[in-house]
Design a protein around this motif. Structure first.
Motif, mmCIF file in Angstrom:
data_model
loop_
_atom_site.group_PDB
_atom_site.id
_atom_site.type_symbol
_atom_site.label_atom_id
_atom_site.label_comp_id
_atom_site.label_asym_id
_atom_site.label_seq_id
_atom_site.Cartn_x
_atom_site.Cartn_y
_atom_site.Cartn_z
ATOM 1 N N ILE A 188 0.839 -1.202 0.000
ATOM 2 C CA ILE A 188 0.000 0.000 0.000
ATOM 3 C C ILE A 188 0.873 1.250 0.000
ATOM 4 O O ILE A 188 0.604 2.222 -0.721
ATOM 5 C CB ILE A 188 -0.946 -0.007 1.213
ATOM 6 C CG1 ILE A 188 -1.878 -1.226 1.150
ATOM 7 C CG2 ILE A 188 -1.768 1.276 1.251
ATOM 8 C CD1 ILE A 188 -2.755 -1.265 -0.086
ATOM 9 N N ALA A 189 1.944 1.236 0.800
ATOM 10 C CA ALA A 189 2.856 2.384 0.818
ATOM 11 C C ALA A 189 3.518 2.569 -0.545
ATOM 12 O O ALA A 189 3.680 3.699 -1.020
ATOM 13 C CB ALA A 189 3.911 2.193 1.904
ATOM 14 N N ALA A 190 3.898 1.470 -1.185
ATOM 15 C CA ALA A 190 4.506 1.570 -2.518
ATOM 16 C C ALA A 190 3.511 2.116 -3.531
ATOM 17 O O ALA A 190 3.874 2.903 -4.413
ATOM 18 C CB ALA A 190 5.024 0.200 -2.954
ATOM 19 N N ALA A 191 2.242 1.717 -3.418
ATOM 20 C CA ALA A 191 1.218 2.241 -4.323
ATOM 21 C C ALA A 191 1.012 3.736 -4.102
ATOM 22 O O ALA A 191 0.795 4.495 -5.058
ATOM 23 C CB ALA A 191 -0.091 1.485 -4.121
ATOM 24 N N HIS A 192 1.073 4.177 -2.844
ATOM 25 C CA HIS A 192 0.980 5.610 -2.554
ATOM 26 C C HIS A 192 2.151 6.368 -3.186
ATOM 27 O O HIS A 192 1.976 7.477 -3.716
ATOM 28 C CB HIS A 192 0.966 5.841 -1.047
ATOM 29 C CG HIS A 192 -0.380 5.633 -0.413
ATOM 30 N ND1 HIS A 192 -1.482 6.390 -0.738
ATOM 31 C CD2 HIS A 192 -0.797 4.750 0.525
ATOM 32 C CE1 HIS A 192 -2.522 5.992 -0.028
ATOM 33 N NE2 HIS A 192 -2.132 4.990 0.742
ATOM 34 N N GLU A 193 3.346 5.787 -3.124
ATOM 35 C CA GLU A 193 4.509 6.436 -3.730
ATOM 36 C C GLU A 193 4.331 6.562 -5.242
ATOM 37 O O GLU A 193 4.683 7.589 -5.834
ATOM 38 C CB GLU A 193 5.769 5.633 -3.404
ATOM 39 C CG GLU A 193 6.130 5.622 -1.924
ATOM 40 C CD GLU A 193 7.278 4.676 -1.620
ATOM 41 O OE1 GLU A 193 7.957 4.253 -2.575
ATOM 42 O OE2 GLU A 193 7.487 4.348 -0.434
ATOM 43 N N ALA A 194 3.806 5.518 -5.860
ATOM 44 C CA ALA A 194 3.564 5.584 -7.304
ATOM 45 C C ALA A 194 2.516 6.638 -7.631
ATOM 46 O O ALA A 194 2.660 7.405 -8.593
ATOM 47 C CB ALA A 194 3.129 4.211 -7.817
ATOM 48 N N ALA A 195 1.453 6.691 -6.829
ATOM 49 C CA ALA A 195 0.406 7.686 -7.070
ATOM 50 C C ALA A 195 0.941 9.101 -6.896
ATOM 51 O O ALA A 195 0.554 10.017 -7.633
ATOM 52 C CB ALA A 195 -0.771 7.435 -6.130
#
Length: 361
Positions: A188-195
């Motif tokens: 989830i944190a990695a997805a936030h970074e991508a977003a």
């Protein structure tokens, strides 16, 4: 290329050019015309530079090229259980061996309409990511095997590795092919970074049904204890359905008798020892797109880990140093699919009894 300003309201400061020029013409009247106009021009140029800096001048170049990086899960759960979805002309899904072929075919079909400047890259991962193909207009997707498998599934690290491969001169997009069974990392944190960097993630879910699977999720032991202390070890088992078997517990590879007067050293796990755990909802503010291939109910993941059995064992610690523990679950015949996850380890650091050194002169 186009020009834009972050704060266009500062452009009104350019009106100061009129009084600056007027003052220069009157205060520098004693100078020769060439020198006078040179000084006035330098002052106006300095004003222009300051105003453009305050206004946030930006030169924007637009392009239509797109770079897509496929992040493909090849962890053990996918390699063992994944099945390609059925197509309308198939009675049954393809075999396990053909799943990598289905992934490659899926990506190649979706890339058929790409333009000349579009690029495609490939990252595969299990416990660690591997860059199989750098973004290129003519990417070869034949590299779909794990050379040296690493235990676990770390989707978060794979996403970050893929993000580092994007070139700066194109649009960015990630395609994530995964079963969602992560063992480490915060996806989830990695997805936030991508977003946060403007990279959308399209998810192709890998679906499968595991009818019989049990695992030792974790062995809990205290980090520290004192010599002679009795500690409580906690063993957590998870399974797709209630499973019979026996649990063994080793202390520095020596079996601990869990049966008392009953023959054998393992503790039996019965059907009634399992409880059904409600699925937790984990809402996320990060949006991803999910591509759904046409499937039927048989290709849906079973609720792996929905049943839980917990055993607690009191163990006396008779000696100092590192005390290692290992929990092993031996299921009844035919009630487990993968034996590699049927054990877990933990350790406790045991300190000796305190002593006082008395020195008498």
């Amino acid at each position: 290329m186009s020009i834009r300003f972050d704060h266009p309201e500062y452009l009104w400061l350019l009106l100061l050019a009129v009084p600056i020029a007027w003052l220069g013409m009157h205060s520098l009247v004693v100078l020769e015309p060439a020198r006078r106009w040179t000084i006035i021009g330098l002052r106006l140029a300095l004003l222009l530079l300051l105003v453009l800096m305050l206004a946030g001048l930006q030169a924007v170049r637009t392009h239509d090229d797109l770079t897509v990086i496929a992040v493909v899960d090849q962890s053990e759960s996918v390699r063992r259980f994944a099945r390609p979805p059925k197509t309308p002309d198939q009675q049954e899904s393809l075999s396990e061996v053909e799943f990598p072929l289905w992934v490659r075919t899926f990506l190649e079909q979706r890339a058929q309409d790409r333009r000349d400047g579009d690029r495609l890259g490939l990252v595969t991962y299990d416990g660690q990511p591997r860059v199989k193909a750098l973004p290129h207009p003519a990417t070869n997707l034949d590299s779909d095997t794990i050379d040296r498998p690493v235990e676990g599934t770390n989707t978060a690290e794979a996403i970050r590795s893929a993000m580092a491969l994007f070139p700066p001169d194109s649009g960015h997009r990630l395609v994530l092919v995964t079963d969602g069974n992560d063992t480490t990392g915060d996806v989830i944190a990695a997805a936030h970074e991508a977003a946060a960097t403007g990279i959308p993630i399209d998810v192709v879910p890998v679906r499968y049904r595991v009818e019989q699977e049990v695992m030792v999720e974790r062995l809990y032991a205290p980090n520290e204890a004192r010599e002679g202390q009795t500690v409580t070890l906690r063993v957590v088992l998870r399974a797709t359905r209630p499973t019979e078997g026996q649990m063994l517990l080793l202390h520095d590879e020596n079996p601990i008798d869990l049966n008392g007067q009953t023959p054998g050293q393992g503790a039996p796990i019965q059907i009634e020892d399992w409880t059904l755990e409600e699925a937790d909802d984990h809402p996320s503010t990060t949006e991803v797109n999910t591509f759904e291939e046409d499937t039927d109910a048989d290709n849906t993941n079973s609720a792996l880990g929905r049943y839980v059995a917990v055993r607690e064992v009191d163990v006396p610690l008779a000696y100092t140093g590192v005390n290692r523990f290992r929990a092993i679950f031996e299921p009844a015949k035919g009630q487990d699919t993968m034996a590699v996850n049927n054990q877990a380890e933990a350790f406790t650091l045991v300190a000796g009894k305190g002593r006082i050194l008395f020195v008498d002169n």
